[in-house]
Motif scaffolding. Structure first.
Motif, short mmCIF file in Angstrom:
data_model
loop_
_atom_site.label_atom_id
_atom_site.label_comp_id
_atom_site.label_asym_id
_atom_site.label_seq_id
_atom_site.Cartn_x
_atom_site.Cartn_y
_atom_site.Cartn_z
N THR A 54 0.49 -1.08 -0.02
CA THR A 54 -0.31 -0.13 -0.15
C THR A 54 0.82 1.18 -0.14
O THR A 54 1.93 1.20 0.27
CB THR A 54 -0.97 0.00 1.06
N LEU A 55 0.31 2.17 -0.39
CA LEU A 55 0.99 3.99 -0.02
C LEU A 55 1.82 3.61 0.88
O LEU A 55 3.40 3.86 0.93
CB LEU A 55 -0.16 5.05 -0.36
N LEU A 56 1.04 3.76 2.29
CA LEU A 56 1.88 3.34 3.74
C LEU A 56 2.84 2.88 3.50
O LEU A 56 4.27 2.93 3.96
CB LEU A 56 1.18 3.67 4.48
N GLY A 57 3.00 1.56 3.01
CA GLY A 57 4.11 0.40 3.65
C GLY A 57 4.78 0.81 2.19
O GLY A 57 6.02 0.63 2.83
N HIS A 58 4.21 1.15 1.06
CA HIS A 58 5.35 1.86 0.53
C HIS A 58 6.53 2.86 0.92
O HIS A 58 7.22 2.81 0.67
CB HIS A 58 4.48 2.32 -1.10
N TRP B 5 11.40 4.93 3.33
CA TRP B 5 12.33 5.91 3.82
C TRP B 5 13.00 5.00 4.76
O TRP B 5 14.75 5.37 4.23
CB TRP B 5 10.92 6.09 5.08
N ARG B 6 12.92 3.14 5.09
CA ARG B 6 13.70 2.95 5.59
C ARG B 6 15.36 2.32 4.72
O ARG B 6 16.09 2.67 5.06
CB ARG B 6 13.06 0.99 5.76
N GLU B 7 14.73 2.18 3.54
CA GLU B 7 15.91 1.78 2.74
C GLU B 7 16.56 3.49 1.93
O GLU B 7 17.83 3.59 1.31
CB GLU B 7 15.37 1.39 1.73
N ARG C 125 15.48 6.29 0.52
CA ARG C 125 14.88 6.22 -0.88
C ARG C 125 13.74 7.23 -0.22
O ARG C 125 12.70 7.50 -1.90
CB ARG C 125 15.05 5.02 -1.75
N ALA C 126 13.87 7.62 0.49
CA ALA C 126 12.40 8.53 0.60
C ALA C 126 11.85 9.23 -0.92
O ALA C 126 10.66 9.38 -0.67
CB ALA C 126 12.01 9.14 2.39
N LEU C 127 12.80 10.17 -1.35
CA LEU C 127 12.33 11.12 -2.41
C LEU C 127 11.83 10.51 -3.52
O LEU C 127 10.95 10.96 -3.44
CB LEU C 127 13.27 11.83 -2.16
N GLU C 128 11.60 9.17 -3.84
CA GLU C 128 11.71 8.55 -4.81
C GLU C 128 10.04 8.25 -4.40
O GLU C 128 9.09 8.25 -5.68
CB GLU C 128 12.24 6.73 -4.88
N LEU C 129 9.09 8.87 -3.23
CA LEU C 129 7.86 8.64 -3.55
C LEU C 129 6.82 9.88 -3.58
O LEU C 129 5.88 10.07 -4.30
CB LEU C 129 8.01 8.73 -1.86
N MET C 130 7.95 11.31 -3.92
CA MET C 130 7.10 12.07 -4.75
C MET C 130 6.92 12.27 -6.20
O MET C 130 7.40 11.54 -6.83
CB MET C 130 8.74 13.04 -4.57
#
Ligand SMILES: *[C@@H]1O[C@H](CO)[C@@H](O)[C@H](O)[C@H]1NC(C)=O
Ligand SMILES: *[C@@H]1O[C@H](CO)[C@@H](O)[C@H](O)[C@H]1NC(C)=O
Ligand SMILES: *[C@@H]1O[C@H](CO)[C@@H](O)[C@H](O)[C@H]1NC(C)=O
Ligand SMILES: *[C@@H]1O[C@H](CO)[C@@H](O)[C@H](O)[C@H]1NC(C)=O
Ligand SMILES: *[C@@H]1O[C@H](CO)[C@@H](O)[C@H](O)[C@H]1NC(C)=O
Ligand SMILES: *[C@@H]1O[C@H](CO)[C@@H](O)[C@H](O)[C@H]1NC(C)=O
Ligand SMILES: *[C@@H]1O[C@H](CO)[C@@H](O)[C@H](O)[C@H]1NC(C)=O
Ligand SMILES: *[C@@H]1O[C@H](CO)[C@@H](O)[C@H](O)[C@H]1NC(C)=O
Ligand SMILES: *[C@@H]1O[C@H](CO)[C@@H](O)[C@H](O)[C@H]1NC(C)=O
Length: 835
Positions: free
Chosen positions: A727-731, A736-738, A740-745
């Motif tokens: 899910t989005l939150l899971g994603h 975030w843990r990896e 790579r949070a900016l990839e969420l943008m």
């Protein structure tokens, strides 16, 4: 999620105290072996003390049955019955034992009442033993552990986690749920539920073996929100296709969740969760929920749309009522007939219907493209409609067609598939704009609409346990508004300068052109919303609450009195209301830019939302919520914050709307409990969705979801779960843990963003959706965090939950080993939206 813990503190049972005869089994055993038996008040208890097996007598019934029920749930909840159609009288003493051959038998004196009735290869089972397991399954197995018989294969009206219904290709045996006859009468009732042998992806409820309601599992996108625990989701639906047969079941990964499906005696399948805090079973979801879900409500070639007024049924374009008079009287069962005979030549065309529940009795054509599908249908004169499937849909056949009548067709608001219906070319030319369906098709924009919920077998879920609102009187008098006679057109409820005007029905009719379809802005959770222009030229939005909507007078008054008192630039302004008999309407200022979801989740529109604007919206929403939480001496919990409830004014300032669900909790009170959980699942915090506990922190959770959605332009509820990131939150959490949070943008804000700000917002978002409500920040600290680049933020923990659908496709052998996730790519909702 720990709500079951409470259960174990509950003192149990009368049954445990009762004496046992030395010849018979002593209570506390979980198994019967040769020579042992139970009778009277004796019970078998599963070794974890979850379930018990014994004799019971429902209510004031004079009959006695052998059944299984929950050990720790004070409301006796029967999940299985051996002899439902052959009861013992209350005075007789039944005896359950293993006979010499090794079968389980229930005796009434010398009469065989019931038997597991397995025929053994050698005539006798080798050392058989019957064990009541913690899953609620009564298993008869031989000395070598081979299962000879189990109660899970013979369901009554209840489906427990781990159990499955469906049919075997080899034996043709179809495992069904069968309702109770009556409240105190477990005899087989009129309704059964199971997989359709003709089309095994369909779940059908039959009434006296006629279809009563039907859903195609392949059309269902079970939506899922939040984070799953490791790789197991909390609740999941399993559809199993294998060489052996077709089955459906469900599971939970957290044993503290006590849940079951039940086909109740009025033919409704309910999904229930045990809520220990209120000691009640709550209906989390149920179906059929509205008229349109009743099988073939509109007859052949009729299409059902629950939002249509006055009649829910309409004939499909090119068809007319078969009996005009009946149709006008609301008897739609006769359906519709074709106006112009098909010539079956090149003049034929296909009318496209969007968002349809596809008709029953489809014929699968194979894995064809849309074009091939049409060609195949054209070629065969008996093909009167076809439906291609999207490539992303995992369906058995990507092209299906129909011959004969189109039965059980429903038009959905925002779910369903495309259906192409064959018509004479001339009908097509002039029919496309005139047909009643064509008309309803236009109303797509949904400004205050619900976008989400969870869809299980065709509808959505929403807690139903209705409890009267707490102290509405007190609240009203605090707010200080009194309703005058609604027919009087006068200002009422003047309080601190905030005025709620009572509009006359005639002025609203004039403003909205008698609620003309042209002025319909969309469909909110509780009814349609219309745009209107008052005589003075000002624009308004009128929320018309449908009579049979869930929003009753109390919710209505709640919304009116609440908003009347609220004045903040980030809250939508209520101009007044209009009550005329059953009709209730709310009049708001008109928001030209509609709702946030319309921008955020639209490919072409979201590019206009640059980072600055998004941040402005985030801040505005935060300010609005803070105002609600801090307002006066009371805290107001909105309880239904989501993108479709954030409206945007002409300058794209966000305004929170839809207060129908809002609750006031006392100034010192931080948490409240409700038996009626309302809201939208993607945005609901776990403690609220599961336990009905709401607090400011449940709004904070929803805000966190919104924040992540605003950054990613993806719906929490709509993300296609893959095996890794469900899910989005899971994603978001994974990224975030990896690091790579900016990839969420969202790609489209790449040029306008400040990466540090984005990361900060993602971190805040993750902090807001943590499972532990106490660990989530308050709105005031969120605003502080948003505004201070230098403040150090805590590290977020794993987000709270939720569900997904899985499908198991097995080629042979073991059914449970291979599990493959379905790709889920769209948020759908069909009937009753919970707003
Ligand atoms: C059980 O009670 C209900 C009402 O509480 C009554 O209608 C019904 O007849 C009773 N049944 C028996 C068998 O006494
Ligand atoms: C037991 O099974 C046999 C066939 O295997 C069947 O004829 C018989 O009716 C069954 N008896 C009961 C009590 O179910
Ligand atoms: C049946 O009996 C034969 C010979 O006595 C034995 O080999 C076989 O394992 C038995 N089968 C079962 C299912 O008990
Ligand atoms: C019966 O079961 C026992 C174990 O309980 C086993 O040792 C024996 O071989 C079995 N006999 C047959 C005929 O299967
Ligand atoms: C679930 O996770 C465990 C360990 O994390 C792994 O061994 C297992 O294969 C996973 N199962 C699935 C179905 O992905
Ligand atoms: C069956 O379930 C529906 C939906 O939860 C409910 O409204 C109805 O009252 C139930 N019927 C009975 C007899 O409990
Ligand atoms: C159906 O066809 C598509 C491409 O045309 C292919 O990707 C897919 O695997 C096929 N599915 C089946 C079940 O054959
Ligand atoms: C046309 O459709 C009918 C109904 O399904 C089917 O029985 C028939 O075989 C089809 N004809 C051809 C040529 O495919
Ligand atoms: C496939 O999906 C796209 C986008 O989701 C939609 O526009 C299109 O109508 C769908 N096609 C069919 C045949 O359902």
């Amino acid at each position: 999620m720990r709500f079951i813990m409470g259960l174990f503190h509950f003192t149990s049972y009368v049954l445990l105290i009762l004496a046992s005869s030395p010849l018979l089994l002593s209570n506390g055993e979980d198994r019967l072996t040769l020579g042992m038996s139970i009778s009277g008040n004796q019970i078998l208890t599963s070794d974890g003390e979850i379930f018990v097996l014994g004799f019971f007598s429902p209510g004031n019934s004079s009959n006695q049955y052998l059944g299984i029920w929950y050990n720790n749930i004070p409301v006796q909840t029967i999940v299985w019955i051996a002899n439902r159609d052959d009861p013992l009288s209350k005075s007789s003493s039944g005896l359950l034992m293993l006979n010499r051959k090794g079968n389980l038998v229930l005796m009434d004196g010398t009469r065989y009442v019931w038997s597991s009735n397995v025929s053994f290869v050698n005539g006798t089972a080798n050392n058989s033993v019957a064990v009541l397991q913690n899953s609620g399954n009564l298993v008869l197995r031989d000395g070598a552990g081979v299962v000879l018989w189990q109660s899970f294969d013979h369901p009554t009206d209840t489906l427990l986690p781990g159990m499955k219904i469906g049919f075997s290709k080899k034996t043709g045996h179809n495992g069904l749920l069968t309702s109770w006859k009556d409240e105190n009468e477990p005899r087989s009732g009129d309704f059964t539920l199971g997989l359709d042998p003709q089309r095994p992806s369909q779940i059908v409820i039959w009434r006296d073996s006629n279809p009563y309601s039907r859903t195609d599992l392949l059309d269902v996108r079970w939506i899922v929100t939040g984070m799953e625990k490791s790789n197991n989701s909390l609740l999941y639906l399993n559809y199993i296709r294998s060489d052996e047969g077709y089955y459906v079941g469900f599971g939970v990964s957290d044993n503290s969740i006590v849940s079951r499906w039940m086909l109740n005696r009025t033919g409704v399948i309910e999904f229930l969760l045990w809520q220990a805090t209120i000691m009640k079973w709550t209906v989390f979801w149920s179906a059929p929920k509205d008229e349109c879900e009743i099988y073939a409500r509109c007859g052949p070639f009729g299409s059902c749309d629950k939002n249509n007024r006055p009649g829910i049924c309409s004939c499909m374009t090119g068809f007319k009522p078969s009996i005009q008079k009946d149709w006008e009287n609301g008897d739609w069962s006769g359906g519709c007939v074709r106006q112009k005979k098909l010539k079956c030549d090149d003049g034929d065309g296909f009318m496209r219907y969007e968002r349809m529940k596809l008709p029953d009795h489809s014929i699968l054509l194979g894995n064809l493209t849309i074009e091939e599908c049409e060609i195949q249908c054209r070629r065969n004169c008996s093909c009167i409609a076809y439906a291609p499937a999207n490539s992303s849909d995992q369906v058995e056949s990507r092209c299906m067609y129909w011959s004969g009548n189109l039965m059980d067709v429903t038009h959905y608001l925002n779910a369903g598939r495309d259906l192409f219906v064959r018509l004479d070319g001339s009908e097509l030319a002039d029919g496309s704009e005139k047909g009643p369906l064509a008309k309803s098709k236009k109303s797509i924009a949904i400004p205050i609409a619900t976008t989400m919920a969870i869809l299980l077998i065709g509808t959505l879920c929403c807690f139903l346990l209705v409890r009267k609102f707490q102290r509405p009187k007190k609240r009203r008098s605090f707010i200080g508004i009194r309703l005058k006679d609604p027919s009087e057109s006068a200002a009422f409820g003047s309080h601190n300068g905030s005025e709620v005007n009572s509009f006359s029905l005639s002025s609203i009719l004039a403003a909205t052109d008698s609620f003309s379809a042209v002025n319909k802005l969309g469909e909110g959770g509780f009814g349609p919303v219309y745009r209107g222009t008052l005589i003075d030229g000002s624009e308004i939005a009128v929320k018309k609450l449908s009579e049979n909507s869930g929003q009753g007078r109390e919710e209505f008054m709640n919304e009116v009195t609440l908003i009347a008192k609220l004045q903040h630039k980030n809250l939508v302004r209520l101009l007044g209301c209009c009550i005329q008999k059953e009709e209730k309407m709310l009049i708001y200022e008109y928001m030209p830019n509609k709702s946030l979801d319309k921008h955020l989740f639209d490919l072409s529109k979201r590019v206009n939302l640059d980072w600055n604007l998004r941040f402005h919206i985030i801040e505005g929403i935060a300010q609005g919520i803070l105002y609600l939480h801090k307002y006066s001496r009371l805290k107001i919990i909105h309880r239904d914050l989501k993108a479709s409830n954030i409206l945007l004014d002409g300058s794209m300032n966000p305004k929170i709307s839809d207060f129908g669900m809002a609750r006031i909790i006392g100034g010192n009170q931080t948490e409240a409990n409700t038996g009626r959980v309302v809201g939208t699942l993607g945005y609901m915090s776990p403690e609220y969705a599961l336990n009905g506990l709401f607090s400011e922190k449940s709004d904070v959770f929803s805000f966190g979801v919104l924040l992540i959605e605003i950054i990613s332009s993806k719906r929490n509820t709509g993300l296609y779960p893959t095996e890794k990131t469900p899910t989005l939150l899971g994603h978001a959490w994974e990224l975030w843990r990896e690091d790579r949070a900016l990839e969420l943008m969202d790609e489209s804000i790449k040029d306008s963003c400040v990466p540090q700000e984005i990361l900060r917002c993602i971190q805040i978002g993750l902090l807001c959706v943590q499972e532990d409500a106490n660990a989530r920040p308050t709105m005031s600290s969120i605003i502080f965090m948003l505004g201070n680049d230098n403040a150090t933020l805590p590290s977020p923990e794993q987000p709270g939950f939720f569900m997904k659908r899985t499908s198991t496709v097995v080629n042979s052998g073991n059914l449970s080993n291979i599990s493959k996730l379905y790709s889920i790519n769209e948020v759908t909702i069909t009937s009753t939206e919970p707003r």
